[in-house]
Design a protein around this motif. Structure first.
Motif, mmCIF file in Angstrom:
data_model
loop_
_atom_site.group_PDB
_atom_site.id
_atom_site.type_symbol
_atom_site.label_atom_id
_atom_site.label_comp_id
_atom_site.label_asym_id
_atom_site.label_seq_id
_atom_site.Cartn_x
_atom_site.Cartn_y
_atom_site.Cartn_z
ATOM 1 N N ARG A 142 55.596 33.960 50.828
ATOM 2 C CA ARG A 142 54.970 35.034 50.043
ATOM 3 C C ARG A 142 55.785 35.347 48.782
ATOM 4 N N ARG A 171 43.475 45.723 36.853
ATOM 5 C CA ARG A 171 44.374 45.923 37.997
ATOM 6 C C ARG A 171 44.405 44.741 38.955
ATOM 7 N N ARG A 172 43.281 44.040 39.049
ATOM 8 C CA ARG A 172 43.184 42.911 39.972
ATOM 9 C C ARG A 172 42.848 41.633 39.218
ATOM 10 N N SER A 175 39.197 36.271 41.517
ATOM 11 C CA SER A 175 39.380 35.244 42.546
ATOM 12 C C SER A 175 38.636 33.975 42.141
ATOM 13 N N GLN A 190 45.881 31.398 47.133
ATOM 14 C CA GLN A 190 46.799 32.248 47.903
ATOM 15 C C GLN A 190 47.544 33.210 46.980
ATOM 16 N N ARG A 193 45.359 36.079 45.850
ATOM 17 C CA ARG A 193 45.163 37.053 46.937
ATOM 18 C C ARG A 193 46.412 37.900 47.133
ATOM 19 N N LEU A 194 47.582 37.270 47.056
ATOM 20 C CA LEU A 194 48.836 38.009 47.228
ATOM 21 C C LEU A 194 49.052 39.004 46.084
ATOM 22 N N ASN A 196 46.737 40.451 44.351
ATOM 23 C CA ASN A 196 45.757 41.542 44.471
ATOM 24 C C ASN A 196 46.077 42.501 45.607
ATOM 25 N N THR A 197 46.854 42.046 46.578
ATOM 26 C CA THR A 197 47.185 42.926 47.713
ATOM 27 C C THR A 197 48.584 43.525 47.607
ATOM 28 N N SER A 198 49.392 43.019 46.685
ATOM 29 C CA SER A 198 50.771 43.546 46.575
ATOM 30 C C SER A 198 50.821 44.768 45.667
#
Length: 198
Positions: A142, A171-172, A175, A190, A193-194, A196-198
């Motif tokens: 990660r 902000r994001r 994808s 990957q 996605r990381l 966008n979630t961090s």
């Protein structure tokens, strides 16, 4: 065969690896260089990573685990000689973790659960020898994905820079569409996605 840059291809060191996922596979004619046929292989080691014709990472993880387990012998010997946990940890990071995490952003995301467990077993064995907790391969993966993605985002001249597009919200990241799990679990998907979630 003489190339434009006046280099001669060595047939003995040249390998042919066919990656073909079509349902109706065609018969591929062998490649020949100066009348000599190039050897066709099912996997090939390139820059320390074992590439397989089916684009799975079992060959690579098996070889990596085997190599790392050989280094565990030396870690046990250092422990037997009474080395401090700090020295044991340093040896682990230099001699074992470096093997387990070589080019990890390329292959770890597409590795099977079985392969990931086999790799993590080496880490757990090292923890028992050292007597302390070590970072998991998932955490290392990660961090390295995020670090590599950050470098690509900052470098506008990077060929993959355009893949990291921000949505209108700012902000994001947008994808990337994927039809196969092989593509969905690759580095760029990957990493987005990381991010966008961090």
């Amino acid at each position: 065969m003489l190339l434009v840059h006046h280099l001669t291809l060595n047939v003995a060191k040249t390998k042919e690896l066919i990656v073909d996922f079509r349902r109706c596979r065609e018969v591929h004619t062998p490649i020949t260089i100066s009348g000599a046929a190039v050897e066709r292989v099912s996997s090939f080691r390139f820059l320390g990573v074992h590439l397989a014709e089916d684009l799975t990472w079992s060959v690579h993880t098996n070889k990596t685990v085997k190599k790392a387990q050989q280094r565990l012998f030396f870690l046990r010997r250092l422990k037997r000689f009474g080395m401090s946990p700090r020295i044991l940890r340093t040896f682990y990071h230099c001699a074992i973790e470096s093997i387990l995490t070589g080019c990890i952003t390329t292959w770890y995301g597409n590795s099977t659960a079985y392969n990931c467990k086999a790799l993590q077993r080496v880490v757990r064995c090292s923890e028992r020898i050292i007597g302390g907790e070590l970072p998991s391969l998932q955490d290392i993966y990660r961090k390295r994905c995020l670090r590599k993605a950050g470098r690509i985002i900052k470098d506008s001249s990077h060929p993959s820079h355009k893949l990291f597009r921000l949505l209108p919200s700012g902000r994001r990241f947008c994808s990337i569409r994927s039809r196969t799990s092989r593509l969905r679990d690759s580095f760029f998907h990957q990493a987005i996605r990381l991010l966008n979630t961090s």
